[in-house]
Design a protein around this motif. Structure first.
Motif, PDB file in Angstrom:
ATOM      1  N   GLY A 233       0.803  -1.225   0.000  1.00  0.00           N
ATOM      2  CA  GLY A 233       0.000   0.000   0.000  1.00  0.00           C
ATOM      3  C   GLY A 233       0.828   1.263   0.000  1.00  0.00           C
ATOM      4  O   GLY A 233       0.351   2.322  -0.419  1.00  0.00           O
ATOM      5  N   ALA A 234       2.079   1.183   0.430  1.00  0.00           N
ATOM      6  CA  ALA A 234       2.973   2.346   0.399  1.00  0.00           C
ATOM      7  C   ALA A 234       3.723   2.434  -0.926  1.00  0.00           C
ATOM      8  O   ALA A 234       3.972   3.529  -1.435  1.00  0.00           O
ATOM      9  CB  ALA A 234       3.967   2.272   1.553  1.00  0.00           C
ATOM     10  N   ALA A 235       4.085   1.280  -1.498  1.00  0.00           N
ATOM     11  CA  ALA A 235       4.886   1.262  -2.731  1.00  0.00           C
ATOM     12  C   ALA A 235       4.103   1.813  -3.919  1.00  0.00           C
ATOM     13  O   ALA A 235       4.665   2.543  -4.750  1.00  0.00           O
ATOM     14  CB  ALA A 235       5.356  -0.163  -3.019  1.00  0.00           C
ATOM     15  N   ILE A 236       2.822   1.489  -4.005  1.00  0.00           N
ATOM     16  CA  ILE A 236       2.010   1.910  -5.156  1.00  0.00           C
ATOM     17  C   ILE A 236       1.913   3.436  -5.257  1.00  0.00           C
ATOM     18  O   ILE A 236       2.229   4.014  -6.300  1.00  0.00           O
ATOM     19  CB  ILE A 236       0.608   1.272  -5.111  1.00  0.00           C
ATOM     20  N   PRO A 237       1.467   4.140  -4.200  1.00  0.00           N
ATOM     21  CA  PRO A 237       1.356   5.598  -4.324  1.00  0.00           C
ATOM     22  C   PRO A 237       2.696   6.302  -4.467  1.00  0.00           C
ATOM     23  O   PRO A 237       2.772   7.362  -5.095  1.00  0.00           O
ATOM     24  CB  PRO A 237       0.660   6.014  -3.022  1.00  0.00           C
ATOM     25  N   LEU A 238       3.770   5.742  -3.896  1.00  0.00           N
ATOM     26  CA  LEU A 238       5.088   6.359  -4.045  1.00  0.00           C
ATOM     27  C   LEU A 238       5.516   6.359  -5.512  1.00  0.00           C
ATOM     28  O   LEU A 238       6.067   7.345  -6.014  1.00  0.00           O
ATOM     29  CB  LEU A 238       6.125   5.604  -3.203  1.00  0.00           C
ATOM     30  N   THR A 239       5.250   5.246  -6.209  1.00  0.00           N
ATOM     31  CA  THR A 239       5.577   5.162  -7.629  1.00  0.00           C
ATOM     32  C   THR A 239       4.771   6.179  -8.434  1.00  0.00           C
ATOM     33  O   THR A 239       5.301   6.882  -9.301  1.00  0.00           O
ATOM     34  CB  THR A 239       5.291   3.745  -8.149  1.00  0.00           C
ATOM     35  N   PRO A 267      13.703  19.963  -5.978  1.00  0.00           N
ATOM     36  CA  PRO A 267      14.096  18.879  -6.898  1.00  0.00           C
ATOM     37  C   PRO A 267      13.507  17.536  -6.479  1.00  0.00           C
ATOM     38  O   PRO A 267      13.282  17.283  -5.289  1.00  0.00           O
ATOM     39  CB  PRO A 267      15.626  18.866  -6.788  1.00  0.00           C
ATOM     40  N   VAL A 268      13.273  16.669  -7.466  1.00  0.00           N
ATOM     41  CA  VAL A 268      12.633  15.367  -7.215  1.00  0.00           C
ATOM     42  C   VAL A 268      13.422  14.559  -6.188  1.00  0.00           C
ATOM     43  O   VAL A 268      12.846  13.986  -5.254  1.00  0.00           O
ATOM     44  CB  VAL A 268      12.504  14.570  -8.538  1.00  0.00           C
ATOM     45  N   TYR A 269      14.738  14.498  -6.349  1.00  0.00           N
ATOM     46  CA  TYR A 269      15.558  13.686  -5.438  1.00  0.00           C
ATOM     47  C   TYR A 269      15.476  14.200  -4.005  1.00  0.00           C
ATOM     48  O   TYR A 269      15.473  13.414  -3.045  1.00  0.00           O
ATOM     49  CB  TYR A 269      17.013  13.642  -5.909  1.00  0.00           C
ATOM     50  N   ALA A 270      15.390  15.520  -3.844  1.00  0.00           N
ATOM     51  CA  ALA A 270      15.337  16.106  -2.506  1.00  0.00           C
ATOM     52  C   ALA A 270      14.021  15.764  -1.804  1.00  0.00           C
ATOM     53  O   ALA A 270      13.984  15.607  -0.580  1.00  0.00           O
ATOM     54  CB  ALA A 270      15.496  17.624  -2.586  1.00  0.00           C
ATOM     55  N   VAL A 271      12.941  15.644  -2.584  1.00  0.00           N
ATOM     56  CA  VAL A 271      11.636  15.283  -2.010  1.00  0.00           C
ATOM     57  C   VAL A 271      11.607  13.820  -1.630  1.00  0.00           C
ATOM     58  O   VAL A 271      11.240  13.444  -0.511  1.00  0.00           O
ATOM     59  CB  VAL A 271      10.502  15.597  -3.008  1.00  0.00           C
ATOM     60  N   PHE A 272      12.007  12.951  -2.564  1.00  0.00           N
ATOM     61  CA  PHE A 272      11.779  11.516  -2.385  1.00  0.00           C
ATOM     62  C   PHE A 272      12.864  10.816  -1.569  1.00  0.00           C
ATOM     63  O   PHE A 272      12.641   9.696  -1.106  1.00  0.00           O
ATOM     64  CB  PHE A 272      11.609  10.842  -3.744  1.00  0.00           C
ATOM     65  N   GLU A 273      14.000  11.432  -1.367  1.00  0.00           N
ATOM     66  CA  GLU A 273      14.996  10.805  -0.513  1.00  0.00           C
ATOM     67  C   GLU A 273      14.527  10.767   0.944  1.00  0.00           C
ATOM     68  O   GLU A 273      14.978   9.926   1.725  1.00  0.00           O
ATOM     69  CB  GLU A 273      16.338  11.541  -0.613  1.00  0.00           C
ATOM     70  N   THR A 274      13.597  11.642   1.284  1.00  0.00           N
ATOM     71  CA  THR A 274      13.000  11.627   2.624  1.00  0.00           C
ATOM     72  C   THR A 274      11.625  10.969   2.612  1.00  0.00           C
ATOM     73  O   THR A 274      11.283  10.211   3.517  1.00  0.00           O
ATOM     74  CB  THR A 274      12.864  13.066   3.157  1.00  0.00           C
ATOM     75  N   LEU A 275      10.847  11.239   1.551  1.00  0.00           N
ATOM     76  CA  LEU A 275       9.476  10.733   1.487  1.00  0.00           C
ATOM     77  C   LEU A 275       9.420   9.212   1.392  1.00  0.00           C
ATOM     78  O   LEU A 275       8.559   8.583   2.020  1.00  0.00           O
ATOM     79  CB  LEU A 275       8.755  11.354   0.285  1.00  0.00           C
ATOM     80  N   ILE A 276      10.318   8.589   0.634  1.00  0.00           N
ATOM     81  CA  ILE A 276      10.280   7.133   0.441  1.00  0.00           C
ATOM     82  C   ILE A 276      10.473   6.377   1.754  1.00  0.00           C
ATOM     83  O   ILE A 276       9.631   5.544   2.114  1.00  0.00           O
ATOM     84  CB  ILE A 276      11.321   6.694  -0.619  1.00  0.00           C
ATOM     85  N   ILE A 278      10.140   7.430   4.857  1.00  0.00           N
ATOM     86  CA  ILE A 278       9.065   7.769   5.799  1.00  0.00           C
ATOM     87  C   ILE A 278       7.788   7.028   5.436  1.00  0.00           C
ATOM     88  O   ILE A 278       7.111   6.456   6.313  1.00  0.00           O
ATOM     89  CB  ILE A 278       8.807   9.286   5.807  1.00  0.00           C
ATOM     90  N   SER A 279       7.435   6.999   4.151  1.00  0.00           N
ATOM     91  CA  SER A 279       6.192   6.358   3.711  1.00  0.00           C
ATOM     92  C   SER A 279       6.241   4.848   3.922  1.00  0.00           C
ATOM     93  O   SER A 279       5.249   4.240   4.331  1.00  0.00           O
ATOM     94  CB  SER A 279       5.937   6.671   2.236  1.00  0.00           C
ATOM     95  N   ILE A 280       7.384   4.227   3.635  1.00  0.00           N
ATOM     96  CA  ILE A 280       7.510   2.781   3.823  1.00  0.00           C
ATOM     97  C   ILE A 280       7.415   2.421   5.301  1.00  0.00           C
ATOM     98  O   ILE A 280       6.706   1.481   5.685  1.00  0.00           O
ATOM     99  CB  ILE A 280       8.840   2.276   3.217  1.00  0.00           C
ATOM    100  N   ILE A 281       8.108   3.174   6.137  1.00  0.00           N
ATOM    101  CA  ILE A 281       8.035   2.936   7.582  1.00  0.00           C
ATOM    102  C   ILE A 281       6.606   3.141   8.084  1.00  0.00           C
ATOM    103  O   ILE A 281       6.096   2.364   8.901  1.00  0.00           O
ATOM    104  CB  ILE A 281       9.008   3.862   8.343  1.00  0.00           C
TER     105      ILE A 281
END
Length: 301
Positions: A233-239, A267-276, A278-281
């Motif tokens: 449920g976390a992997a789908i919306p992150l993609t 930048p995309v990397y700056a957002v998702f290096e933290t969001l990924i 956090i969302s998985i946890i």
């Protein structure tokens, strides 16, 4: 934990998901919606904060001095201001510099009019331009500066500071409330999914207990089930968010240049290096929590 027990728990957890397809899909969909909303608000807040920060960099407090003050006293005031925690940058602007800047703005294209002034009309306009780390700190800084000896006047952007602070706080409350509601719904649905799994396997569980299965061996597959649901449920919306965010930045830059100039995109990397992470946890944690609550309530082993 023995290796065969570990793989048994994973295998049974996956089987539980497929046994209760409808509830599992509903739980995954709700979890995905929850993480998607969380990620969406996270992206919005990050970009909003970046935009606010860029605006704040241009917001400053202007400090004017008494007319009879000496250069040493001005320098001392500057040192005191620079030591304050609220201050990001402190620039001194002399009366000559102030007049030159004024001429560029108000006499542009008509420079000959400025030559009619034999004396500097801004002779007493030397000042410090003080830039803050956060506009919400403006009030305390202004109060401190106004109390300094030799300070004649302090000009501030109170309305801008209050508007930014209030809007930022409101956005945080709204996003926090919506995310909390979605998290509660996700925990509830995962609990229901695990409850159905327990009901379906109740007879099998009883037999396992009769032949000596430990409580851990009985409980582990349901915990694994909840955690897998949370992970998927976390992997789908992150993609979805990753590709959507990339496309939105490119689209706005190409089609709406005026919006792109107003908004500072992170930048995309700056957002998702933290969001990924956090969302998985968050997803796995909610799955674990939902399954644990259900096991304690319904599984009397």
């Amino acid at each position: 934990m023995r290796i065969n027990t570990f793989f048994y728990s994973i295998k049974q957890g996956i089987k539980n998901i497929f046994r209760n397809k409808m509830f599992s899909l509903a739980s995954i969909a709700t979890m995905a919606a929850c993480i998607f909303m969380f990620g969406l608000f996270y992206v919005i807040i990050m970009n909003f904060n970046a935009t606010v920060q860029s605006i704040e960099e241009g917001v400053s407090v202007t400090v004017f001095f008494d007319n009879d003050i000496s250069s040493e006293e001005i320098a001392e005031i500057g040192k005191k201001i620079a030591k304050r925690a609220e201050v990001r940058k402190n620039e001194y602007v002399s009366a000559e510099q102030a007049w030159e800047e004024y001429k560029k703005v108000y006499f542009k294209g008509r420079e000959e009019l400025a030559e009619g002034f034999t004396e500097n009309p801004l002779a007493h306009s030397a000042h410090y331009q003080v830039y803050l780390n956060d506009v919400s700190m403006q009030k305390s800084l202004v109060k401190y500066i106004e109390a300094l000896p030799g300070v004649r006047e302090v000009k501030q952007s109170a309305q801008v500071a209050n508007t930014m602070t209030d809007f930022n706080r409101l956005l945080g409350y709204v996003s926090g409330g919506m995310i909390l509601i979605l998290l509660c719904v996700a925990v509830f649905l995962i609990s229901n999914t695990v409850t159905v799994g327990i009901s379906v396997r109740r007879e099998e569980i009883a037999i396992m207990k009769l032949i000596g299965a430990t409580d851990y061996l009985v409980r582990a597959p349901f915990v694994v089930e909840g955690m897998i649901i949370g992970l998927v449920g976390a992997a789908i919306p992150l993609t979805v968010l990753y590709f959507m965010y990339q496309r939105i930045i490119v689209y706005i830059a190409d089609k709406f240049n005026f919006i792109g100039s107003m908004i500072t995109f992170v930048p995309v990397y700056a957002v998702f290096e933290t969001l990924i992470p956090i969302s998985i946890i968050l997803g796995v944690g909610i799955g674990f929590l939902g399954s644990q609550i259900t096991i304690r309530k319904h599984l009397k082993v």
